[in-house]
Design a protein around this motif. Structure first.
Motif, PDB file in Angstrom:
ATOM      1  N   GLY A  47       0.787  -1.189   0.008  1.00  0.00           N
ATOM      2  CA  GLY A  47      -0.001   0.074   0.109  1.00  0.00           C
ATOM      3  C   GLY A  47       0.919   1.232   0.077  1.00  0.00           C
ATOM      4  N   PHE A  48       0.202   2.376   0.483  1.00  0.00           N
ATOM      5  CA  PHE A  48       0.889   3.653   0.489  1.00  0.00           C
ATOM      6  C   PHE A  48       0.947   4.500   1.843  1.00  0.00           C
ATOM      7  CE2 PHE A  48      -1.117   2.844  -3.743  1.00  0.00           C
ATOM      8  CZ  PHE A  48       0.111   3.121  -4.568  1.00  0.00           C
ATOM      9  N   LYS A  49       1.754   5.403   1.963  1.00  0.00           N
ATOM     10  CA  LYS A  49       1.685   6.100   3.113  1.00  0.00           C
ATOM     11  C   LYS A  49       1.702   7.641   2.858  1.00  0.00           C
ATOM     12  CE  LYS A  49       6.863   6.325   3.676  1.00  0.00           C
ATOM     13  NZ  LYS A  49       7.961   6.215   4.536  1.00  0.00           N
ATOM     14  N   SER A  50       1.493   8.443   3.574  1.00  0.00           N
ATOM     15  CA  SER A  50       1.439   9.672   3.448  1.00  0.00           C
ATOM     16  C   SER A  50       2.725  10.510   4.125  1.00  0.00           C
ATOM     17  CB  SER A  50       0.307  10.769   4.135  1.00  0.00           C
ATOM     18  OG  SER A  50      -0.867  10.226   3.589  1.00  0.00           O
ATOM     19  N   LEU A  51       3.678  11.023   3.230  1.00  0.00           N
ATOM     20  CA  LEU A  51       4.691  11.606   3.768  1.00  0.00           C
ATOM     21  C   LEU A  51       4.537  13.251   4.078  1.00  0.00           C
ATOM     22  CD1 LEU A  51       7.870  10.516   4.277  1.00  0.00           C
ATOM     23  CD2 LEU A  51       8.307  11.538   1.897  1.00  0.00           C
ATOM     24  N   PHE A  52       4.719  13.471   5.294  1.00  0.00           N
ATOM     25  CA  PHE A  52       4.412  14.781   5.677  1.00  0.00           C
ATOM     26  C   PHE A  52       5.588  15.799   5.340  1.00  0.00           C
ATOM     27  CE2 PHE A  52       1.486  12.041   8.041  1.00  0.00           C
ATOM     28  CZ  PHE A  52       0.383  13.099   8.168  1.00  0.00           C
ATOM     29  N   LEU A  53       5.430  16.913   4.733  1.00  0.00           N
ATOM     30  CA  LEU A  53       6.515  17.770   4.380  1.00  0.00           C
ATOM     31  C   LEU A  53       6.258  19.061   5.140  1.00  0.00           C
ATOM     32  CD1 LEU A  53       6.205  17.405   0.548  1.00  0.00           C
ATOM     33  CD2 LEU A  53       7.552  15.943   2.087  1.00  0.00           C
ATOM     34  N   GLY A  54       7.215  19.878   5.606  1.00  0.00           N
ATOM     35  CA  GLY A  54       7.237  21.149   5.958  1.00  0.00           C
ATOM     36  C   GLY A  54       8.246  22.068   6.083  1.00  0.00           C
ATOM     37  N   PRO A  55       8.082  23.062   6.764  1.00  0.00           N
ATOM     38  CA  PRO A  55       9.033  23.981   6.601  1.00  0.00           C
ATOM     39  C   PRO A  55      10.120  23.937   7.594  1.00  0.00           C
ATOM     40  CG  PRO A  55       7.461  24.874   8.025  1.00  0.00           C
ATOM     41  CD  PRO A  55       7.019  23.722   7.390  1.00  0.00           C
ATOM     42  N   LYS A  56      10.255  22.916   8.375  1.00  0.00           N
ATOM     43  CA  LYS A  56      11.241  22.374   9.459  1.00  0.00           C
ATOM     44  C   LYS A  56      11.159  20.908   9.540  1.00  0.00           C
ATOM     45  CE  LYS A  56      12.693  24.753  12.838  1.00  0.00           C
ATOM     46  NZ  LYS A  56      12.929  25.641  14.205  1.00  0.00           N
ATOM     47  N   VAL A  57      12.570  20.193   9.091  1.00  0.00           N
ATOM     48  CA  VAL A  57      12.638  18.898   8.961  1.00  0.00           C
ATOM     49  C   VAL A  57      13.753  18.431  10.009  1.00  0.00           C
ATOM     50  CG1 VAL A  57      11.719  18.544   6.783  1.00  0.00           C
ATOM     51  CG2 VAL A  57      14.103  18.253   7.173  1.00  0.00           C
ATOM     52  N   LEU A  58      14.017  17.273  10.552  1.00  0.00           N
ATOM     53  CA  LEU A  58      14.869  16.729  11.312  1.00  0.00           C
ATOM     54  C   LEU A  58      15.653  15.593  10.589  1.00  0.00           C
ATOM     55  CD1 LEU A  58      12.948  16.302  14.783  1.00  0.00           C
ATOM     56  CD2 LEU A  58      14.361  18.444  14.163  1.00  0.00           C
ATOM     57  N   HIS A 121      18.149  10.556   5.342  1.00  0.00           N
ATOM     58  CA  HIS A 121      16.585  10.000   5.854  1.00  0.00           C
ATOM     59  C   HIS A 121      16.283  11.205   6.756  1.00  0.00           C
ATOM     60  CE1 HIS A 121      19.154   8.342   8.959  1.00  0.00           C
ATOM     61  NE2 HIS A 121      17.930   8.509   9.926  1.00  0.00           N
ATOM     62  N   TRP A 122      15.105  11.529   7.178  1.00  0.00           N
ATOM     63  CA  TRP A 122      14.535  12.506   7.720  1.00  0.00           C
ATOM     64  C   TRP A 122      13.044  12.452   8.409  1.00  0.00           C
ATOM     65  CZ3 TRP A 122      10.077  14.876   5.663  1.00  0.00           C
ATOM     66  CH2 TRP A 122       9.926  14.244   4.538  1.00  0.00           C
ATOM     67  N   VAL A 123      12.642  13.300   9.051  1.00  0.00           N
ATOM     68  CA  VAL A 123      11.292  13.346   9.458  1.00  0.00           C
ATOM     69  C   VAL A 123      10.869  14.842   9.700  1.00  0.00           C
ATOM     70  CG1 VAL A 123      11.172  11.079  10.679  1.00  0.00           C
ATOM     71  CG2 VAL A 123      11.590  13.074  11.922  1.00  0.00           C
ATOM     72  N   THR A 124       9.686  15.016   9.181  1.00  0.00           N
ATOM     73  CA  THR A 124       9.216  16.752   9.642  1.00  0.00           C
ATOM     74  C   THR A 124       9.086  16.829  10.840  1.00  0.00           C
ATOM     75  OG1 THR A 124       7.950  16.663   7.461  1.00  0.00           O
ATOM     76  CG2 THR A 124       7.449  18.096   8.959  1.00  0.00           C
ATOM     77  N   GLU A 125       9.539  17.765  11.419  1.00  0.00           N
ATOM     78  CA  GLU A 125       9.238  18.047  12.754  1.00  0.00           C
ATOM     79  C   GLU A 125       7.679  18.353  13.179  1.00  0.00           C
ATOM     80  OE1 GLU A 125      11.825  20.934  15.593  1.00  0.00           O
ATOM     81  OE2 GLU A 125      10.058  22.337  14.917  1.00  0.00           O
ATOM     82  N   SER A 126       7.211  17.327  14.006  1.00  0.00           N
ATOM     83  CA  SER A 126       5.646  17.523  13.981  1.00  0.00           C
ATOM     84  C   SER A 126       5.151  16.641  15.578  1.00  0.00           C
ATOM     85  CB  SER A 126       4.892  16.727  12.910  1.00  0.00           C
ATOM     86  OG  SER A 126       3.749  16.307  13.194  1.00  0.00           O
ATOM     87  N   PRO A 127       4.128  17.194  16.051  1.00  0.00           N
ATOM     88  CA  PRO A 127       3.701  16.680  17.188  1.00  0.00           C
ATOM     89  C   PRO A 127       3.208  15.627  16.954  1.00  0.00           C
ATOM     90  CG  PRO A 127       2.190  18.214  16.585  1.00  0.00           C
ATOM     91  CD  PRO A 127       3.392  18.467  15.713  1.00  0.00           C
ATOM     92  N   HIS A 128       3.056  15.058  15.629  1.00  0.00           N
ATOM     93  CA  HIS A 128       2.339  13.758  15.423  1.00  0.00           C
ATOM     94  C   HIS A 128       3.264  12.528  15.104  1.00  0.00           C
ATOM     95  CE1 HIS A 128      -1.526  15.790  15.226  1.00  0.00           C
ATOM     96  NE2 HIS A 128      -0.871  16.623  14.348  1.00  0.00           N
ATOM     97  N   ASN A 129       4.730  12.766  15.197  1.00  0.00           N
ATOM     98  CA  ASN A 129       5.645  11.937  15.004  1.00  0.00           C
ATOM     99  C   ASN A 129       5.516  11.058  16.033  1.00  0.00           C
ATOM    100  OD1 ASN A 129       6.789  13.096  13.001  1.00  0.00           O
ATOM    101  ND2 ASN A 129       8.222  14.404  13.964  1.00  0.00           N
ATOM    102  N   THR A 130       6.036   9.644  15.610  1.00  0.00           N
ATOM    103  CA  THR A 130       6.262   8.599  16.455  1.00  0.00           C
ATOM    104  C   THR A 130       7.278   8.441  17.442  1.00  0.00           C
ATOM    105  OG1 THR A 130       4.765   7.365  14.984  1.00  0.00           O
ATOM    106  CG2 THR A 130       5.547   6.052  16.971  1.00  0.00           C
TER     107      THR A 130
END
Length: 224
Positions: A47-58, A121-130
């Motif tokens: 299947g697929f996933k939603s990749l969250f993008l934004g102005p600050k990534v880690l 590799h990276w993740v968007t800075e977000s309160p929804h991160n796991t």
């Protein structure tokens, strides 16, 4: 092995990238849909996933800090954020120890993925991160075969367990217990304890038997 792929960064050693678009404005919060396995273009397998993008990534600091294996990032250098695209570093922020503390970067929609050496590799800075606890396991004894006169206290490996706290993509929290995944540039994992409100998800790293690690990222234990 084949497993859905996700990204996660070390919580205590990640640094931010301030991302702007080609117009010089902060990159807008958005998302893109990507297959959970890159070669599975139609999503028929996982299947697929939603990749969250934004102005600050880690990202991991060690990917840009500079070492024997990985050169320090420079202003003007282009790099790839995996599953997103090509960026140009426009400023390197450092702390009082001359360590890379943050980057400014511009997204280049037409950038060539093949040219940059750094693919990060990276993740968007977000309160929804796991929130994740990643467990690595080593051999319990330090030699392949015990001799009759060996003392247990001399051959028991200590520590034999290492734990790294990670911040992972939001979608990781939906994985059920005993499911399998690959964390990009880290390895294959099993969900030992699934996500619970206000508690971290526990991942057990699956030993692959190889002496060489999947990437240049450091780990709590020697690679097995």
């Amino acid at each position: 092995p084949v497993a859905p792929r996700f990204m996660a960064v070390a919580r205590d050693s990640s640094i931010p990238i301030n991302v702007v678009g080609p117009d010089g404005k902060p990159f807008p919060e958005s998302h893109k849909t990507v297959p959970l396995l890159p070669k599975d273009k139609d999503g028929s397998q996982f299947g697929f996933k939603s990749l969250f993008l934004g102005p600050k990534v880690l990202i991991e600091q060690e990917d840009v800090q500079g070492s024997e294996a990985v050169p320090r990032i420079k202003v003007g250098e282009k790099f790839v954020l995996l599953n997103w695209g090509v960026f140009e570093c426009t400023k390197v922020h450092t702390n009082d120890k001359d360590e890379v503390a943050a980057l400014d970067a511009t997204f280049e929609p037409e950038g060539d993925f093949k040219t940059p050496e750094k693919k990060i590799h990276w993740v968007t800075e977000s309160p929804h991160n796991t929130q994740i606890n990643m467990y690595e396991f080593d051999h319990l004894v330090s030699k392949p075969k015990l001799e009759e006169n060996d003392k247990m206290e001399d051959v028991v490996r200590d520590p034999s367990v290492g734990v790294t706290e990670l911040l992972g993509e939001p979608g990781i929290r939906n994985l059920p217990e005993n499911s399998f995944l690959q964390l990009l540039r880290r390895g294959y994992m099993r969900v030992a304890l699934p996500y619970r409100p206000d508690k971290a998800l526990d991942l057990f790293m699956i030993p692959d038997g190889k002496q060489k690690a999947m990437s240049t990222l450091s780990t709590k234990l020697a690679h097995r």
